[in-house]
Design a protein around this motif. Structure first.
Motif, PDB file in Angstrom:
ATOM      1  N   GLY A  78       0.819  -1.218   0.000  1.00  0.00           N
ATOM      2  CA  GLY A  78       0.000   0.000   0.000  1.00  0.00           C
ATOM      3  C   GLY A  78       0.847   1.259   0.000  1.00  0.00           C
ATOM      4  N   LYS A  79       1.988   1.188   0.711  1.00  0.00           N
ATOM      5  CA  LYS A  79       2.900   2.354   0.724  1.00  0.00           C
ATOM      6  C   LYS A  79       3.390   2.641  -0.688  1.00  0.00           C
ATOM      7  N   PHE A  80       3.716   1.553  -1.399  1.00  0.00           N
ATOM      8  CA  PHE A  80       4.197   1.750  -2.777  1.00  0.00           C
ATOM      9  C   PHE A  80       3.050   2.242  -3.676  1.00  0.00           C
ATOM     10  N   LEU A  81       1.839   1.758  -3.428  1.00  0.00           N
ATOM     11  CA  LEU A  81       0.687   2.254  -4.198  1.00  0.00           C
ATOM     12  C   LEU A  81       0.502   3.761  -3.949  1.00  0.00           C
ATOM     13  N   ASP A  82       0.613   4.180  -2.673  1.00  0.00           N
ATOM     14  CA  ASP A  82       0.510   5.610  -2.341  1.00  0.00           C
ATOM     15  C   ASP A  82       1.584   6.420  -3.086  1.00  0.00           C
ATOM     16  N   GLU A  83       2.792   5.822  -3.139  1.00  0.00           N
ATOM     17  CA  GLU A  83       3.894   6.511  -3.818  1.00  0.00           C
ATOM     18  C   GLU A  83       3.584   6.664  -5.319  1.00  0.00           C
ATOM     19  N   MET A  84       3.021   5.604  -5.911  1.00  0.00           N
ATOM     20  CA  MET A  84       2.697   5.673  -7.345  1.00  0.00           C
ATOM     21  C   MET A  84       1.577   6.679  -7.590  1.00  0.00           C
ATOM     22  N   LEU A  85       0.588   6.707  -6.676  1.00  0.00           N
ATOM     23  CA  LEU A  85      -0.487   7.704  -6.810  1.00  0.00           C
ATOM     24  C   LEU A  85       0.118   9.109  -6.755  1.00  0.00           C
ATOM     25  N   ALA A  86       1.012   9.318  -5.774  1.00  0.00           N
ATOM     26  CA  ALA A  86       1.632  10.645  -5.623  1.00  0.00           C
ATOM     27  C   ALA A  86       2.442  11.011  -6.868  1.00  0.00           C
ATOM     28  N   SER A  87       3.014   9.999  -7.541  1.00  0.00           N
ATOM     29  CA  SER A  87       3.847  10.278  -8.723  1.00  0.00           C
ATOM     30  C   SER A  87       3.030  10.872  -9.867  1.00  0.00           C
ATOM     31  N   VAL A  88       1.704  10.684  -9.836  1.00  0.00           N
ATOM     32  CA  VAL A  88       0.860  11.304 -10.868  1.00  0.00           C
ATOM     33  C   VAL A  88      -0.007  12.422 -10.260  1.00  0.00           C
ATOM     34  N   GLY A  89       0.335  12.823  -9.026  1.00  0.00           N
ATOM     35  CA  GLY A  89      -0.357  13.950  -8.399  1.00  0.00           C
ATOM     36  C   GLY A  89      -1.681  13.594  -7.748  1.00  0.00           C
ATOM     37  N   TRP A  90      -1.894  12.293  -7.463  1.00  0.00           N
ATOM     38  CA  TRP A  90      -3.166  11.879  -6.867  1.00  0.00           C
ATOM     39  C   TRP A  90      -2.968  11.409  -5.436  1.00  0.00           C
ATOM     40  N   LYS A  91      -4.097  11.468  -4.690  1.00  0.00           N
ATOM     41  CA  LYS A  91      -4.137  10.894  -3.346  1.00  0.00           C
ATOM     42  C   LYS A  91      -5.168   9.773  -3.367  1.00  0.00           C
ATOM     43  N   ARG A  92      -5.188   9.006  -2.296  1.00  0.00           N
ATOM     44  CA  ARG A  92      -6.185   7.944  -2.181  1.00  0.00           C
ATOM     45  C   ARG A  92      -7.614   8.462  -2.348  1.00  0.00           C
ATOM     46  N   GLN A  93      -7.874   9.660  -1.818  1.00  0.00           N
ATOM     47  CA  GLN A  93      -9.238  10.209  -1.852  1.00  0.00           C
ATOM     48  C   GLN A  93      -9.686  10.542  -3.279  1.00  0.00           C
ATOM     49  N   ASP A  94      -8.757  10.579  -4.230  1.00  0.00           N
ATOM     50  CA  ASP A  94      -9.134  10.892  -5.614  1.00  0.00           C
ATOM     51  C   ASP A  94      -9.621   9.658  -6.361  1.00  0.00           C
ATOM     52  N   VAL A  95      -9.309   8.472  -5.848  1.00  0.00           N
ATOM     53  CA  VAL A  95      -9.620   7.227  -6.558  1.00  0.00           C
ATOM     54  C   VAL A  95     -10.416   6.321  -5.618  1.00  0.00           C
ATOM     55  N   PHE A  96     -10.795   5.148  -6.110  1.00  0.00           N
ATOM     56  CA  PHE A  96     -11.399   4.159  -5.211  1.00  0.00           C
ATOM     57  C   PHE A  96     -10.517   2.918  -5.250  1.00  0.00           C
ATOM     58  N   ILE A  97     -10.299   2.323  -4.079  1.00  0.00           N
ATOM     59  CA  ILE A  97      -9.418   1.148  -3.979  1.00  0.00           C
ATOM     60  C   ILE A  97     -10.210  -0.011  -3.382  1.00  0.00           C
ATOM     61  N   ALA A  98     -10.284  -1.112  -4.126  1.00  0.00           N
ATOM     62  CA  ALA A  98     -11.026  -2.287  -3.656  1.00  0.00           C
ATOM     63  C   ALA A  98     -10.215  -3.539  -3.995  1.00  0.00           C
ATOM     64  N   ASN A  99     -10.788  -4.680  -3.705  1.00  0.00           N
ATOM     65  CA  ASN A  99     -10.130  -5.957  -3.968  1.00  0.00           C
ATOM     66  C   ASN A  99     -11.127  -6.951  -4.559  1.00  0.00           C
ATOM     67  N   VAL A 100     -10.631  -7.994  -5.245  1.00  0.00           N
ATOM     68  CA  VAL A 100     -11.561  -9.018  -5.735  1.00  0.00           C
ATOM     69  C   VAL A 100     -12.182  -9.790  -4.572  1.00  0.00           C
ATOM     70  N   VAL A 101     -11.378 -10.164  -3.574  1.00  0.00           N
ATOM     71  CA  VAL A 101     -11.983 -10.767  -2.378  1.00  0.00           C
ATOM     72  C   VAL A 101     -11.816  -9.807  -1.196  1.00  0.00           C
ATOM     73  N   LYS A 102     -12.845  -9.757  -0.375  1.00  0.00           N
ATOM     74  CA  LYS A 102     -12.889  -8.753   0.686  1.00  0.00           C
ATOM     75  C   LYS A 102     -12.358  -9.282   2.011  1.00  0.00           C
ATOM     76  N   CYS A 103     -12.067 -10.575   2.091  1.00  0.00           N
ATOM     77  CA  CYS A 103     -11.542 -11.154   3.339  1.00  0.00           C
ATOM     78  C   CYS A 103     -10.201 -11.819   3.071  1.00  0.00           C
ATOM     79  N   ARG A 104      -9.341 -11.805   4.064  1.00  0.00           N
ATOM     80  CA  ARG A 104      -7.973 -12.300   3.899  1.00  0.00           C
ATOM     81  C   ARG A 104      -7.937 -13.813   3.723  1.00  0.00           C
ATOM     82  N   PRO A 105      -7.344 -14.282   2.629  1.00  0.00           N
ATOM     83  CA  PRO A 105      -7.119 -15.731   2.534  1.00  0.00           C
ATOM     84  C   PRO A 105      -6.080 -16.148   3.572  1.00  0.00           C
TER      85      PRO A 105
END
Ligand code: URA
Length: 198
Positions: free
Chosen positions: A61-88
């Motif tokens: 997630g830290k690296f995802l935040d870094e990539m978002l910042a590299s294009v000038g975005w924050k988490r609040q600008d996008v939506f982040i989800a997963n295919v499964v919602k519970c931890r395998p």
């Protein structure tokens, strides 16, 4: 009552539809801007996400935040989800039946409610759900695809990317991840102006 992202999130938190429910601490519905133009879809919660109930809060997630910042975005600008919602358990891969149950009950509705211009898949499980029989991710990453829902005729742009965790194991991949990510804003603009095909 009309379905909303909030009501879906409440359902997800109480979900008992598959075996993953038994071992989770918290389900992770996803979060971000409900009107996001870009929806990121990862694989499933890891340990930190299971503890907190929030997506991508660990090292990937830290690296995802870094990539978002590299294009000038924050988490609040996008939506982040997963295919499964519970931890395998033990971070094993999610089973096909778990993915099918979770996506058809939850992710499909999240996509319909958010109506993103672009879905960015993170990793092969997410890519496989949307693109069905894709080539290996090593060939697909960074290539824009347009899919059509057979039932509704609705079209959706999909951009498959490597999972950010891959760069944690292979530092040499960081530049590839960042280069793929940099393409996203221009792709969104072209989708919005109708000047892109795939
Ligand atoms: N990996 C994922 O695929 N999703 C998360 O939320 C965290 C790690």
């Amino acid at each position: 009552m009309a379905m909303t992202l909030e009501s879906l999130a409440e359902q997800i938190k109480m979900c008992q539809l598959c075996p993953l429910a038994r071992e989770r601490t918290h389900a992770v519905p996803g979060e971000g801007n409900p009107r996001a133009e870009v929806l990121f879809v990862g694989e499933g919660p890891g340990r930190k996400e299971d503890e907190s109930g929030r997506p991508f809060v660990g090292a990937a997630g830290k690296f995802l935040d870094e990539m978002l910042a590299s294009v000038g975005w924050k988490r609040q600008d996008v939506f982040i989800a997963n295919v499964v919602k519970c931890r395998p358990p033990g971070n094993r891969d999610p089973e096909e039946s778990e993915i099918h149950t979770c996506v058809t009950n939850y992710l499909v509705h999240q996509v319909n409610l958010i109506e993103p211009k672009l879905i960015v898949t993170l990793g092969r499980h997410s890519m496989k759900w949307f693109l069905k029989n894709p080539e290996p991710i090593s060939r697909m990453h960074g290539k824009l695809k347009l899919i059509t829902d057979k039932k509704t005729g609705k079209t959706q742009f999909i951009l498959p990317l490597y999972h950010p965790a891959a760069a944690l194991y292979n530092g040499g991949q960081r530049q590839t991840h960042l280069a793929d990510f940099k393409k996203i804003p221009a792709i969104v603009e072209k989708i919005k102006t109708g000047t892109i095909g795939a």
